[in-house]
Design a protein around this motif. Structure first.
Motif, PDB file in Angstrom:
ATOM      1  N   TYR A  14       0.860  -1.221  -0.167  1.00 13.58           N
ATOM      2  CA  TYR A  14      -0.042   0.001   0.197  1.00 13.58           C
ATOM      3  C   TYR A  14       0.849   1.189   0.014  1.00 13.58           C
ATOM      4  CZ  TYR A  14      -3.981   2.887   1.224  1.00 13.58           C
ATOM      5  OH  TYR A  14      -5.081   3.882   1.133  1.00 13.58           O
ATOM      6  N   ALA A  15       1.891   1.210   0.733  1.00 17.34           N
ATOM      7  CA  ALA A  15       2.658   2.377   0.900  1.00 17.34           C
ATOM      8  C   ALA A  15       3.434   2.651  -0.452  1.00 17.34           C
ATOM      9  CB  ALA A  15       3.893   1.992   1.870  1.00 17.34           C
ATOM     10  N   LEU A  16       3.671   1.625  -1.151  1.00 20.31           N
ATOM     11  CA  LEU A  16       4.172   1.611  -2.518  1.00 20.31           C
ATOM     12  C   LEU A  16       3.078   2.015  -3.680  1.00 20.31           C
ATOM     13  CD1 LEU A  16       6.702  -1.505  -2.383  1.00 20.31           C
ATOM     14  CD2 LEU A  16       7.403   1.016  -2.544  1.00 20.31           C
ATOM     15  N   GLY A  17       1.891   2.060  -3.124  1.00 21.78           N
ATOM     16  CA  GLY A  17       0.828   2.269  -4.123  1.00 21.78           C
ATOM     17  C   GLY A  17       0.413   0.984  -5.117  1.00 21.78           C
ATOM     18  N   SER A  18       0.828  -0.291  -4.797  1.00 22.12           N
ATOM     19  CA  SER A  18       0.836  -1.368  -5.549  1.00 22.12           C
ATOM     20  C   SER A  18      -0.201  -2.338  -4.877  1.00 22.12           C
ATOM     21  CB  SER A  18       2.135  -2.063  -5.785  1.00 22.12           C
ATOM     22  OG  SER A  18       3.310  -1.157  -5.890  1.00 22.12           O
ATOM     23  N   LEU A  19      -0.860  -1.994  -3.925  1.00 21.53           N
ATOM     24  CA  LEU A  19      -2.006  -3.000  -3.509  1.00 21.53           C
ATOM     25  C   LEU A  19      -3.256  -2.972  -4.535  1.00 21.53           C
ATOM     26  CD1 LEU A  19      -2.169  -4.959  -0.991  1.00 21.53           C
ATOM     27  CD2 LEU A  19      -3.587  -3.115   0.005  1.00 21.53           C
ATOM     28  N   PRO A  20      -3.642  -4.214  -4.989  1.00 21.04           N
ATOM     29  CA  PRO A  20      -4.707  -4.167  -5.857  1.00 21.04           C
ATOM     30  C   PRO A  20      -6.006  -3.398  -5.208  1.00 21.04           C
ATOM     31  CG  PRO A  20      -3.820  -6.328  -5.627  1.00 21.04           C
ATOM     32  CD  PRO A  20      -2.968  -5.395  -4.686  1.00 21.04           C
ATOM     33  N   PRO A  60       7.142  -2.148  -8.622  1.00 24.60           N
ATOM     34  CA  PRO A  60       6.887  -3.325  -8.137  1.00 24.60           C
ATOM     35  C   PRO A  60       6.200  -4.485  -8.703  1.00 24.60           C
ATOM     36  CG  PRO A  60       6.730  -1.377  -6.672  1.00 24.60           C
ATOM     37  CD  PRO A  60       6.788  -0.839  -8.079  1.00 24.60           C
ATOM     38  N   PRO A  61       6.551  -5.427  -8.905  1.00 26.85           N
ATOM     39  CA  PRO A  61       5.455  -6.449  -9.552  1.00 26.85           C
ATOM     40  C   PRO A  61       4.410  -6.403  -8.964  1.00 26.85           C
ATOM     41  CG  PRO A  61       7.631  -7.510  -8.942  1.00 26.85           C
ATOM     42  CD  PRO A  61       7.788  -6.039  -8.279  1.00 26.85           C
ATOM     43  N   ALA A  62       3.213  -6.298  -9.727  1.00 28.14           N
ATOM     44  CA  ALA A  62       1.961  -6.144  -9.261  1.00 28.14           C
ATOM     45  C   ALA A  62       1.614  -7.499  -8.621  1.00 28.14           C
ATOM     46  CB  ALA A  62       0.863  -5.727 -10.443  1.00 28.14           C
ATOM     47  N   ARG A  63       0.769  -7.616  -7.585  1.00 22.24           N
ATOM     48  CA  ARG A  63       0.131  -8.915  -7.146  1.00 22.24           C
ATOM     49  C   ARG A  63       1.153 -10.095  -6.821  1.00 22.24           C
ATOM     50  NH1 ARG A  63      -5.383  -8.350  -8.889  1.00 22.24           N
ATOM     51  NH2 ARG A  63      -5.175  -6.630 -10.372  1.00 22.24           N
ATOM     52  N   SER A  64       2.485  -9.607  -6.754  1.00 26.58           N
ATOM     53  CA  SER A  64       3.426 -10.790  -6.215  1.00 26.58           C
ATOM     54  C   SER A  64       4.124 -10.354  -5.086  1.00 26.58           C
ATOM     55  CB  SER A  64       4.268 -11.247  -7.547  1.00 26.58           C
ATOM     56  OG  SER A  64       5.113 -11.933  -6.888  1.00 26.58           O
ATOM     57  N   ARG A  65       3.577 -10.665  -4.012  1.00 28.08           N
ATOM     58  CA  ARG A  65       4.326 -10.276  -2.637  1.00 28.08           C
ATOM     59  C   ARG A  65       5.680 -10.726  -2.615  1.00 28.08           C
ATOM     60  NH1 ARG A  65      -0.942 -10.579   1.059  1.00 28.08           N
ATOM     61  NH2 ARG A  65      -2.185  -9.416  -0.358  1.00 28.08           N
ATOM     62  N   GLU A  66       5.851 -12.194  -2.994  1.00 29.62           N
ATOM     63  CA  GLU A  66       7.146 -12.612  -2.807  1.00 29.62           C
ATOM     64  C   GLU A  66       8.281 -11.969  -3.631  1.00 29.62           C
ATOM     65  OE1 GLU A  66       4.265 -14.142  -3.382  1.00 29.62           O
ATOM     66  OE2 GLU A  66       4.110 -15.733  -2.105  1.00 29.62           O
ATOM     67  N   ARG A  67       7.907 -11.637  -5.115  1.00 33.75           N
ATOM     68  CA  ARG A  67       8.698 -11.062  -5.981  1.00 33.75           C
ATOM     69  C   ARG A  67       9.047  -9.698  -5.376  1.00 33.75           C
ATOM     70  NH1 ARG A  67       6.220 -11.564 -11.851  1.00 33.75           N
ATOM     71  NH2 ARG A  67       8.022 -10.284 -12.522  1.00 33.75           N
ATOM     72  N   LEU A  68       8.084  -9.005  -4.842  1.00 32.10           N
ATOM     73  CA  LEU A  68       8.195  -7.723  -4.007  1.00 32.10           C
ATOM     74  C   LEU A  68       9.046  -7.703  -3.045  1.00 32.10           C
ATOM     75  CD1 LEU A  68       7.486  -4.655  -3.757  1.00 32.10           C
ATOM     76  CD2 LEU A  68       5.929  -5.207  -2.056  1.00 32.10           C
ATOM     77  N   LEU A  69       9.019  -8.512  -2.258  1.00 31.01           N
ATOM     78  CA  LEU A  69       9.954  -8.696  -1.253  1.00 31.01           C
ATOM     79  C   LEU A  69      11.294  -9.104  -1.745  1.00 31.01           C
ATOM     80  CD1 LEU A  69       7.689 -10.893   1.153  1.00 31.01           C
ATOM     81  CD2 LEU A  69       8.554  -8.529   1.715  1.00 31.01           C
ATOM     82  N   ALA A  70      11.443  -9.996  -2.909  1.00 31.70           N
ATOM     83  CA  ALA A  70      12.759 -10.156  -3.381  1.00 31.70           C
ATOM     84  C   ALA A  70      13.426  -8.936  -3.856  1.00 31.70           C
ATOM     85  CB  ALA A  70      12.540 -11.182  -4.267  1.00 31.70           C
TER      86      ALA A  70
END
Ligand code: ZN
Length: 264
Positions: A14-20, A60-70
């Motif tokens: 959300y802070a990154l503005g990437s939450l669906p 940030p890759p949308a909808r991919s928390r793992e990829r975001l964390l990576a």
């Protein structure tokens, strides 16, 4: 805390503005009632490395928390995250995040291998059970056939007595020629030395030589039974006979005939 935890990753996204949008709405609803998450969000928004990532880093890759964390982890290698104070739980550091992911992967793997083990055990039990069922099926098949041989009018029956007559030994043969199935029961037979055996003979209707139809020894009461000796299906029987032969049995009957009887 549980409700906070489910929003932990959402806060970062959300802070990154990437939450669906749908999840953003849910988080916003939670933020209205949760001061802790509001504080968390402020801190995340203030986090220099996250801001840098959202402003200058790859989207940030949308909808991919793992990829975001990576992605966050990768970013951290280049520019060190400055930790001013001890972080609350919701600021998941990349190291913790990768540990969580590793733990999760490990748990999944363990779950999977447990399942495999359970499957193997179930498989083993199933095999044992079906072997048991097959045995029972075999036993009841035998019992059914015996009952059929004893009671069916289609079965040829012959009563065997000593040719001299008299009440001593006797035998009954039940024979189904089309299947070659034979059930023979005898009573009051004289005991034999171990070197000898009783042998049952089928006298074919065709006039061919007597056919061996099983050997048997009487029990203590003189009773004996022969079931399904190897007789070719379709062999028509004129009569049945019993002789005494040298153990373990002969191919040709040896006189005298102990019991004999013709079919009805
Ligand atoms: Zn909260």
């Amino acid at each position: 805390m549980a409700t906070h935890e489910q929003f932990a990753d959402d806060l970062a996204l959300y802070a990154l503005g990437s939450l669906p949008p749908a999840e953003a709405t849910a988080l916003e609803r939670h933020l209205e009632s949760c001061a802790a998450c509001r504080r968390g969000l402020e801190e995340l928004r203030g986090d220099a490395s996250l801001l840098a990532l959202s402003a200058a880093g790859p989207a940030p890759p949308a909808r991919s928390r793992e990829r975001l964390l990576a992605a966050i982890k990768k970013e951290q290698r280049g520019q060190r995250m400055v930790l001013h104070h001890s972080r609350p739980w919701w600021t998941i550091t990349p190291v913790v995040a990768s540990l969580v992911l590793a733990l999760f992967a490990f748990l999944m793997w363990r779950e999977n291998s447990n399942l495999k083990q359970e499957n193997a055990e179930v498989q083993k039990k199933t095999e044992a059970l079906s072997a048991k069922l097959a045995q029972q099926e075999h036993d009841s098949e035998k019992a059914r056939e015996m009952l059929y041989m004893l009671t069916s009018p289609e079965v040829q029956k012959a009563s065997l007595t000593t040719p001299k007559g008299g009440p001593q030994p006797g035998g009954k043969a039940m024979y189904k020629s089309d299947k070659g199935h034979l059930l023979f029961m005898a009573s009051n037979l004289a005991p034999l030395p171990k070197s000898k055996t009783y042998e049952l003979w089928l006298m074919p209707m065709s006039g061919a030589a007597p056919m061996p139809a099983g050997t048997f020894m009487p029990d203590q009461k003189g009773g004996a039974m022969v079931m399904n000796p190897p007789i070719p299906p379709g062999t028509e029987a004129k009569a049945f006979a019993v002789t005494v032969e040298d153990a373990p049995g002969s191919e040709k009957p040896t006189m005298p005939i102990v019991l004999m009887g013709a079919g009805q």
